[in-house]
Scaffold this active site. Structure first.
Site, PDB file in Angstrom:
ATOM      1  N   ARG A 115      -2.302 -12.257 -17.696  1.00 43.39           N
ATOM      2  CA  ARG A 115      -1.405 -12.182 -17.683  1.00 43.39           C
ATOM      3  C   ARG A 115      -0.278 -13.503 -16.314  1.00 43.39           C
ATOM      4  O   ARG A 115       0.923 -13.668 -16.880  1.00 43.39           O
ATOM      5  CB  ARG A 115      -1.111 -11.026 -16.604  1.00 43.39           C
ATOM      6  N   TYR A 221     -13.254  -9.278 -23.776  1.00 39.31           N
ATOM      7  CA  TYR A 221     -12.665 -10.468 -23.954  1.00 39.31           C
ATOM      8  C   TYR A 221     -12.384 -11.532 -23.113  1.00 39.31           C
ATOM      9  O   TYR A 221     -11.535 -11.764 -21.805  1.00 39.31           O
ATOM     10  CB  TYR A 221     -10.976  -9.691 -25.335  1.00 39.31           C
ATOM     11  N   ASP A 299       8.282  -1.120 -17.975  1.00 44.07           N
ATOM     12  CA  ASP A 299       7.602   0.030 -17.480  1.00 44.07           C
ATOM     13  C   ASP A 299       8.545   0.224 -16.564  1.00 44.07           C
ATOM     14  O   ASP A 299       8.178   1.779 -16.026  1.00 44.07           O
ATOM     15  CB  ASP A 299       6.035  -1.297 -16.090  1.00 44.07           C
TER      16      ASP A 299
END
Length: 407
Positions: A115, A221, A299
């Site tokens: 992020r 991942y 969000d």
């Protein structure tokens, strides 16, 4: 702070929140020929958390924004996706080749990225002087000629347009709709980042792997140019209700949730540092997220469970569409915001709903329903089946909502 609106110049756009969505909104506004100011409460721009997936629907917008060179320094292109495995023995239920196929179908690859690295890439398209740090917005209200933002230091700012990109607990949301506390979902998430040198070789492959088991699932991942492995896992929350991203658990607690699972899962948990743990909150989709000159993004407007990995991608889509709408009607911000909402709300609502439904499907107990799900996964082609997500071009889709003055 004491910025006052001057109608003889371009509209003053105030963005509350300097995360991925807020900075993307600012960057796309700049690309559209307008200016904006981002108000971020933290003393520095930073992202907490760990990895996320950027699928073609978001990557094409990053490319248009001109930040791909920066993005690719740290992003990892996925070669394999939807590698679903059985919890107890790692048996592969399905896996899909992405390299070459993503490009052929959708014109872009799929990437995984930390992020913070995505934030840095988007930030590179925003002038530093457009960001005001240490500015905690405490309230927003509509005014006769725009909107007024109030800050914790007692200052206020007037603007033509206010964009609430301030997350799940958005302050701006209270100016748009009746304040309602989010509900606890009954789930919590564990997260950790494992240095590549400590990770099992199995986890270093450029693959997004999801282990499905009773009441839980486990995802990993590589991120950070392959120097680390992102791990996030979902389990029943019990009486745990702390949804802060700074909350932590112990490795022992994390291991206990996945007792009896394949040794490779437990090896990854053990190799990680102190795991984060936060409760997943739930909000029903909004019917409207704009009111007068005030709107929401990301969000703040449409929080969604992470089971389709589209939260950040939808924030980027929002940002691109909102900027286009504002640029098309700079003198009519309320009409621009209505057009933005009309262009976005059906799509984001659908993604909220399918992400919600995926929770139960991922967590089926062993038995007939689980075997039916596994058979369906084996027979599926998720890259094609989810073309409505990955093939979507948010800017091209804006044409379907008509002109800015429509409605």
């Amino acid at each position: 702070m004491s910025d006052r609106l001057d109608r003889t110049r371009a509209p003053r756009i105030a963005i509350v929140g300097g995360g991925i969505g807020g900075l993307a909104a600012c960057a796309f506004v700049r690309r559209a020929g307008l200016t904006a100011t981002v108000y971020e409460q933290a003393p520095a721009l930073r992202e907490v958390g760990a990895g996320l997936v950027m699928a073609p629907n978001a990557v094409r917008l990053l490319r248009r924004l001109g930040v791909m060179d920066h993005f690719l320094r740290r992003a990892v292109p996925l070669e394999w996706g939807w590698e679903f495995r059985r919890w107890a023995d790692g048996g592969v239920l399905s896996v899909e080749r992405l390299t070459g196929v993503c490009e052929r179908l959708y014109g872009e690859r799929t990437y995984v990225v930390h992020r913070a690295d995505l934030l840095d890439a988007v930030k590179s398209a925003v002038p530093a002087e457009w960001v005001r740090l240490g500015a905690r917005c405490t309230a927003v209200e509509a005014a006769a000629d725009g909107a007024v933002l109030h800050f914790a230091d007692g200052s206020r700012v007037e603007a033509d347009v206010v964009i609430g990109a301030d997350g799940l607990h958005s302050v701006v949301r209270g100016a748009v709709t009746r304040p309602v506390q989010p509900e606890y979902s009954g789930m919590c998430a564990f997260r950790t980042v494992v240095p590549a040198g400590a990770a099992p070789a199995f986890a270093l492959r450029p693959a997004q792997t999801l282990w499905l088991g009773p009441g839980r699932h486990f995802v990993h991942y590589p991120i950070a140019a392959g120097s680390a492995v992102n791990v996030v896992a979902f389990a029943p929350a019990g009486d745990f209700t702390d949804e802060s991203w700074s909350a932590t658990a112990t490795t022992r607690e994390f291991l206990a949730e996945f007792a009896g699972w394949d040794a490779r899962v437990r090896d990854l948990i053990t190799a990680g540092g102190v795991p984060g743990r936060w409760a997943l909150l739930d909000r029903a989709p909004l019917r409207h997220w704009s009111r007068g000159p005030i709107t929401l993004l990301g969000d703040a407007a449409h929080p969604m469970f992470p089971f389709f990995a589209q939260g950040a991608a939808q924030s980027v889509e929002d940002a691109a569409v909102l900027a286009r709408c504002l640029a098309a009607a700079p003198d009519e911000p309320e009409r621009a915001l209505k057009r933005y909402e009309a262009a976005r709300i059906d799509r984001t609502t659908r993604l909220q709903q399918v992400s919600h439904a995926r929770r139960d499907l991922n967590h089926l107990p062993d038995g007939p329903d689980q075997r039916s799900r596994d058979a369906a996964l084996t027979a599926s082609d998720p890259l094609v089946d989810n073309g409505w997500i990955y093939g979507y071009d948010a800017e091209a889709g804006l044409a379907d909502t008509g002109s800015p003055s429509a409605g």
